[in-house]
Every structure is written in structure tokens, then in C-alpha cells.
Design a protein around this motif. Structure first.
Motif, PDB file in Angstrom:
ATOM      1  N   GLY A 107     -11.806   1.403   6.127  1.00  0.00           N
ATOM      2  CA  GLY A 107     -11.005   2.311   5.490  1.00  0.00           C
ATOM      3  C   GLY A 107     -10.402   2.423   7.002  1.00  0.00           C
ATOM      4  O   GLY A 107     -10.689   3.774   8.134  1.00  0.00           O
ATOM      5  N   TYR A 108      -8.843   3.145   6.860  1.00  0.00           N
ATOM      6  CA  TYR A 108      -8.128   3.582   8.243  1.00  0.00           C
ATOM      7  C   TYR A 108      -6.734   4.637   7.484  1.00  0.00           C
ATOM      8  O   TYR A 108      -6.067   3.615   6.753  1.00  0.00           O
ATOM      9  N   ILE A 109      -7.265   5.958   7.188  1.00  0.00           N
ATOM     10  CA  ILE A 109      -5.938   6.343   7.121  1.00  0.00           C
ATOM     11  C   ILE A 109      -5.843   7.343   8.228  1.00  0.00           C
ATOM     12  O   ILE A 109      -6.115   7.933   9.389  1.00  0.00           O
ATOM     13  N   PHE A 150      -9.175  -1.272   4.509  1.00  0.00           N
ATOM     14  CA  PHE A 150      -8.545  -0.484   3.150  1.00  0.00           C
ATOM     15  C   PHE A 150      -7.452   0.160   4.334  1.00  0.00           C
ATOM     16  O   PHE A 150      -8.201   0.062   5.680  1.00  0.00           O
ATOM     17  N   TRP A 151      -5.990   0.087   4.539  1.00  0.00           N
ATOM     18  CA  TRP A 151      -5.152   0.841   5.321  1.00  0.00           C
ATOM     19  C   TRP A 151      -4.068   1.490   4.366  1.00  0.00           C
ATOM     20  O   TRP A 151      -3.155   1.576   4.200  1.00  0.00           O
ATOM     21  N   TYR A 152      -4.084   2.307   5.629  1.00  0.00           N
ATOM     22  CA  TYR A 152      -3.158   3.575   4.685  1.00  0.00           C
ATOM     23  C   TYR A 152      -2.964   4.327   5.923  1.00  0.00           C
ATOM     24  O   TYR A 152      -2.673   5.069   6.408  1.00  0.00           O
ATOM     25  N   LYS A 167       0.582   0.393   3.170  1.00  0.00           N
ATOM     26  CA  LYS A 167      -0.438   0.567   2.431  1.00  0.00           C
ATOM     27  C   LYS A 167      -0.855  -0.651   2.516  1.00  0.00           C
ATOM     28  O   LYS A 167       0.099  -1.704   1.149  1.00  0.00           O
ATOM     29  N   ASN A 168      -2.585  -0.638   2.648  1.00  0.00           N
ATOM     30  CA  ASN A 168      -3.052  -2.269   2.329  1.00  0.00           C
ATOM     31  C   ASN A 168      -1.834  -3.670   3.325  1.00  0.00           C
ATOM     32  O   ASN A 168      -1.447  -3.361   4.162  1.00  0.00           O
ATOM     33  N   ASP A 169      -1.656  -4.670   2.638  1.00  0.00           N
ATOM     34  CA  ASP A 169      -0.782  -5.803   2.596  1.00  0.00           C
ATOM     35  C   ASP A 169       1.055  -5.890   2.334  1.00  0.00           C
ATOM     36  O   ASP A 169       1.731  -6.295   2.591  1.00  0.00           O
ATOM     37  N   SER A 170       1.166  -4.313   2.921  1.00  0.00           N
ATOM     38  CA  SER A 170       2.751  -3.940   2.053  1.00  0.00           C
ATOM     39  C   SER A 170       3.774  -4.903   3.151  1.00  0.00           C
ATOM     40  O   SER A 170       2.715  -4.806   4.449  1.00  0.00           O
ATOM     41  N   ALA A 189      -5.935  10.876   0.513  1.00  0.00           N
ATOM     42  CA  ALA A 189      -5.889   9.723   0.181  1.00  0.00           C
ATOM     43  C   ALA A 189      -7.662   9.275   0.943  1.00  0.00           C
ATOM     44  O   ALA A 189      -7.920   8.514   0.493  1.00  0.00           O
ATOM     45  N   ALA A 190      -8.506  10.210   2.021  1.00  0.00           N
ATOM     46  CA  ALA A 190     -10.047   9.872   2.104  1.00  0.00           C
ATOM     47  C   ALA A 190     -10.183  10.131   0.601  1.00  0.00           C
ATOM     48  O   ALA A 190     -11.458   9.563  -0.034  1.00  0.00           O
TER      49      ALA A 190
END
Length: 465
Positions: A107-109, A150-152, A167-170, A189-190
Motif C-alpha cells: 500500500g502507498y499513501i 492499495f493506492w491513496y 484512490k486505487n483504480d479511480s 487512511a493508514a
């Protein structure tokens, strides 16, 4: 691919932007309030001498994820619309790719800053800055995200009170605009990510806060109140600090942001504890580079002074790492292989990277053998640090001669006395060592430095090497 059997450790890698090493309360240097970092330090391996090989946002990130220097990975400067060739390549084999291939949920935030914006993206990314370039960027799902499921995140947008994310695949049009101090929102978010992550597989979470990066005035009042009544002179206590207008105006804000980040660290640790995975999670706290904040009369980063060159580096892993403080020199280039070693994936370290793992030294509670760290930032700034000295050659542009810096760490810890002119033979030897280091890693700058004609006051090191 590894078969996960609930044995491999999780990873939480927290790296706020522009957080200098000296601004952690337990170090006793800057008068900054960081009670949670102070406690965290007692449970961690604390590096006194951790360096950013390229003290600038994008180059640091490129080095971190690839284990290669900028001239190899393509991220030679900060990414923006004026540098279409400066970005992290989709075919680069990154740290996160390796983790994903070995069963990790990645995941990356927060701030990514490894892509340049395409012209078609301009209506949906952050507006142009005063320099005329667009710095923000949308990273489309797929290979450009290097294994992060996970992408934010966002590209580069310094709006601490009004951040935005994809966010993610948006799709790019589905940008999320938030009205909250970005570290608080990103920590939300984390915490949510940790709370809901499956324990069937290990996870690796990267949390990239933008503060204490400028704009310094975008910091909540509740953290500013911690420094109420403190004057700039009471806060700028380093002997090399100058009371410039920018430093006087911003030091309280900078420290307040750090105190705010300190609270977010505890929230992440609490979430890991509530999940029951704290002691099986490697938690790393560091930064991409420091901040001068008035030292030597300068602001920001991108130079050889310790306030910019040195970064925090604390590693907590109670199952295998003994809490202590080490003087071992380590730099960004070594983090990827070292973390893979600590995570039991040493066999997966790419053979073609420049970084060297010090995982064995860490696990065996001893100092490693790395004794020099390379400093490289485009062709205009390069040098190295070792146990005794910092040596650097810097210039503002290619038409100017290099200015030579040489500082003795033991006699001059605040780098207030440049001894390059006083020690011509030592300076000459340092230049030779720098060229050899650049040649070792295939940096074309080595050849330029070897043959370039020195000018003006630097003729004393112009002898053939």
C-alpha cells in the motif's frame, strides 16, 4: 514466488518530507517537542549518521525504490512538466515489485512525486506554479505503480490543508478533494488500511506525509500552541543558524508540523498494536532529506550541509533488532537491499543495483563496513561523507566553477569552517576518492571531473590525478 506462512514480517515505512535529523527531541539538538518519537527511539535501532544520497524529493524516491543512483534510474531531478524525461520508468524493478511478487500486500499513501504530468492531465492535476511548470501528476493504475495494490496518493501538491488524492483504480476525473491537514487525513487512511488488512499475507505500507515541507504556514493551530511564547532565537539554537527573515518567520511553524507528525506516528503504532501485529512489523521512520531552516543563512535542501544531507532513520523490529544507537554510516541507496534482508528476502535482492545491504550487521548488533556515502545531485552537486569528513563540489550551473567544501566532522560538527583551502593535499585526495566512487557506479560525471580544467581559486587541486 515465496509461499507466505504467517512468518514474514510486515513493513510500515513512514517518511515525511523535509524532516531533518536534528529535529528529533531525543537527539538534544533542536528544541522540538517529539515525545512519541522519543519513546519510539528507545525501542529502535537509531542511526546517528543516515544520509540522503540526493537530498531532493524525487531523486530520493527513485533511489529508495530502485536501489540505483539517479543517472541509472532516470530520476535525476524533481519531476514536473518541464522535465518529460525525468520520471520513474514503468519497467524499473522496484522494491515494491519484489515485495508484491513475494506475496506482500503493498500500500502507498501520500506524496509519490515520481511521474511528470501529461498535457491532457492538466485540468485534473494541481495548477501551475509560479515557475510555470505543473508539478502534480496522476499515476495511472498498472505498471507505473510498481506492485502497489492499495493506492491513496497524488503526485506533488503542497496544499497541506486542502490535499487531494486518487484512490486505487479511480480515473483521473475521480480526484478526491479533502479539507483536513494532510498528515491527519493520511494517517486516518493508514489506520483504516491496517485495521482492515487481511492477515493471510504480510503487508508493506509506505506512508509519505508532505509536511514539514513548505508551505510552512499551513500547520494547525493546536501544534503551534506547543511553542507559544518561544522566540525564533530560542528555537534556532544551532551555532551555525543565522536569523534570516525566512528562518525567523518559519522555524516555529516547522517545529509545530514536526510535533503534529509525532502524534500521527503514535496513531500508526497504536493501530498496529490493536491489530496484534506490532511486534511482527518492521517500522521505519525516516525522511527524504532535511531542511536548512537558517543554518548557514540558507533555507530548504539540495546541499552538502548536514541539516539537508542527514535524515532521521529509526528501525523498530523487536523480534530481531536490539534497540541501540549506532554511528554506522548508511544512505538511501542501501535501504532497499537492507530491508529485503531484514524481511527474509535477501535472495531476491537484484544483482544490478548499487545499494549494499547492512542487514547482517543490524541483526548481529554490530556496525557495518560501509564507510563512505555518495552525494550526487545532477552534474552541479556531488561529494561524499565518511566517518571523518564531508567533501563536496557544488555550483549553481554548468557555466560556473565548482565551489569546494571540506569539513572535519570531529573538530567542526556544525560545518562552520571550510578547510579546503587550508588542506590542499587532503582536498586533492578527496577529489580523487570522489571520482573513483563515481566511476565505480558508472556515473558519467566522473570523466568530466577527471579532465575538467579547474579555474580561479581552485587551481591548487588541478594537478593530474
Amino acid at each position: 514466488m515465496s509461499q507466505y506462512k504467517n512468518k514474514r514480517p510486515n513493513l510500515v515505512y513512514i517518511f515525511p518530507d523535509e524532516f531533518r535529523a536534528q529535529s528529533m527531541g531525543f537527539r538534544g539538538e533542536d528544541p522540538v517537542i517529539t515525545p512519541n518519537l522519543d519513546t519510539f527511539a528507545t525501542e529502535s535501532l537509531v542511526f546517528q549518521n543516515a544520509y540522503s544520497n540526493s537530498p531532493l524529493c524525487s531523486p530520493y524516491r527513485g533511489i529508495l525504490f530502485t536501489g540505483k543512483y539517479p543517472h541509472e534510474n532516470g530520476v535525476i531531478n524533481n519531476c514536473h512538466s518541464g522535465r518529460p524525461d525525468c520520471y520513474l520508468r514503468s519497467d524499473a524493478r522496484c522494491f515494491s515489485d519484489i515485495l508484491s511478487e513475494n506475496g506482500y500486500q503493498c500500500g502507498y499513501i501520500g506524496k509519490w512525486h515520481l511521474d511528470f504530468p501529461r498535457e491532457a492531465d492538466y485540468p485534473f492535476v494541481d495548477s501551475r506554479r509560479e515557475d510555470g511548470f505543473v508539478w502534480d501528476a496522476y499515476t495511472p493504475p498498472g505498471k507505473c505503480r510498481h506492485g502497489f495494490s492499495f493506492w491513496y496518493s497524488y503526485g506533488c501538491c503542497d496544499r497541506h490543508f486542502t490535499p487531494h488524492y486518487w484512490k486505487n483504480d479511480s480515473i483521473i476525473e475521480a480526484r478526491l478533494d479533502i479539507k483536513q491537514w494532510s498528515p491527519v487525513h493520511e494517517t486516518d487512511a493508514a489506520v483504516d488500511y491496517i485495521k482492515n488488512i487481511s492477515q493471510e499475507k504480510p503487508f508493506a505500507l509506505f506512508l509519505a506525509h508532505n509536511p514539514p515541507h513548505m508551505p510552512f504556514d499551513e500547520v494547525p493551530e493546536e501544534y503551534l500552541k506547543l511553542y507559544e511564547g518561544k522566540s525564533a532565537r530560542e528555537l534556532l539554537t544551532r551555532p551555525n543558524a543565522e536569523m534570516t527573515e525566512a528562518a525567523r518567520e518559519n522555524v516555529k511553524r516547522y517545529f509545530a508540523a514536526i510535533s503534529g507528525l509525532d502524534i500521527q506516528l503514535k496513531r500508526v503504532l497504536d493501530a498496529l498494536e490493536e491489530k496484534g501485529v506490532l511486534d511482527n512489523t518492521i517500522v521505519i521512520y525516516t525522511s527524504d532529506h532535511g531542511e536548512m531552516m537558517g543554518s548557514h543563512g540558507r533555507m530548504y535542501k539540495g546541499c552538502c550541509y548536514d541539516e539537508a544531507f542527514k535524515v532521521p532513520l529509526l528501525i523498530r523490529y523487536p523480534k530481531k533488532i536490539t534497540p541501540r544507537t549506532t554511528d554506522m554510516l548508511i544512505s538511501t541507496i542501501d535501504l532497499m537491499p537492507t530491508m529485503l534482508d531484514l524481511m527474509g528476502l535477501g535472495d531476491c535482492i537484484p544483482k544490478n543495483i548499487a545499494g549494499i545491504s547492512v542487514g547482517d550487521s543490524i541483526l548481529e548488533n554490530r556496525d557495518g563496513d560501509i564507510r563512505q556515502v555518495l552525494y550526487t545531485l545532477t552534474d552541479n552537486r556531488c561529494g561524499f561523507a565518511d566517518k571523518y569528513y564531508t567533501f563536496a563540489m557544488e555550483r549553481s550551473n554548468e557555466r560556473e566553477p565548482y565551489e569546494i567544501f571540506l569539513f572535519d566532522h570531529l573538530k567542526d560538527p556544525f560545518q562552520m569552517h571550510n578547510i579546503a583551502m587550508e588542506k590542499p593535499e587532503l582536498t586533492k585526495e578527496c577529489r580523487r576518492q570522489l571520482i573513483l566512487m563515481l566511476e565505480k557506479y558508472g556515473n558519467p560525471l566522473a570523466q568530466k571531473l577527471r579532465w575538467m580544467r579547474q579555474t580561479d581559486r581552485f587551481l591548487f587541486i588541478a594537478d593530474s590525478l
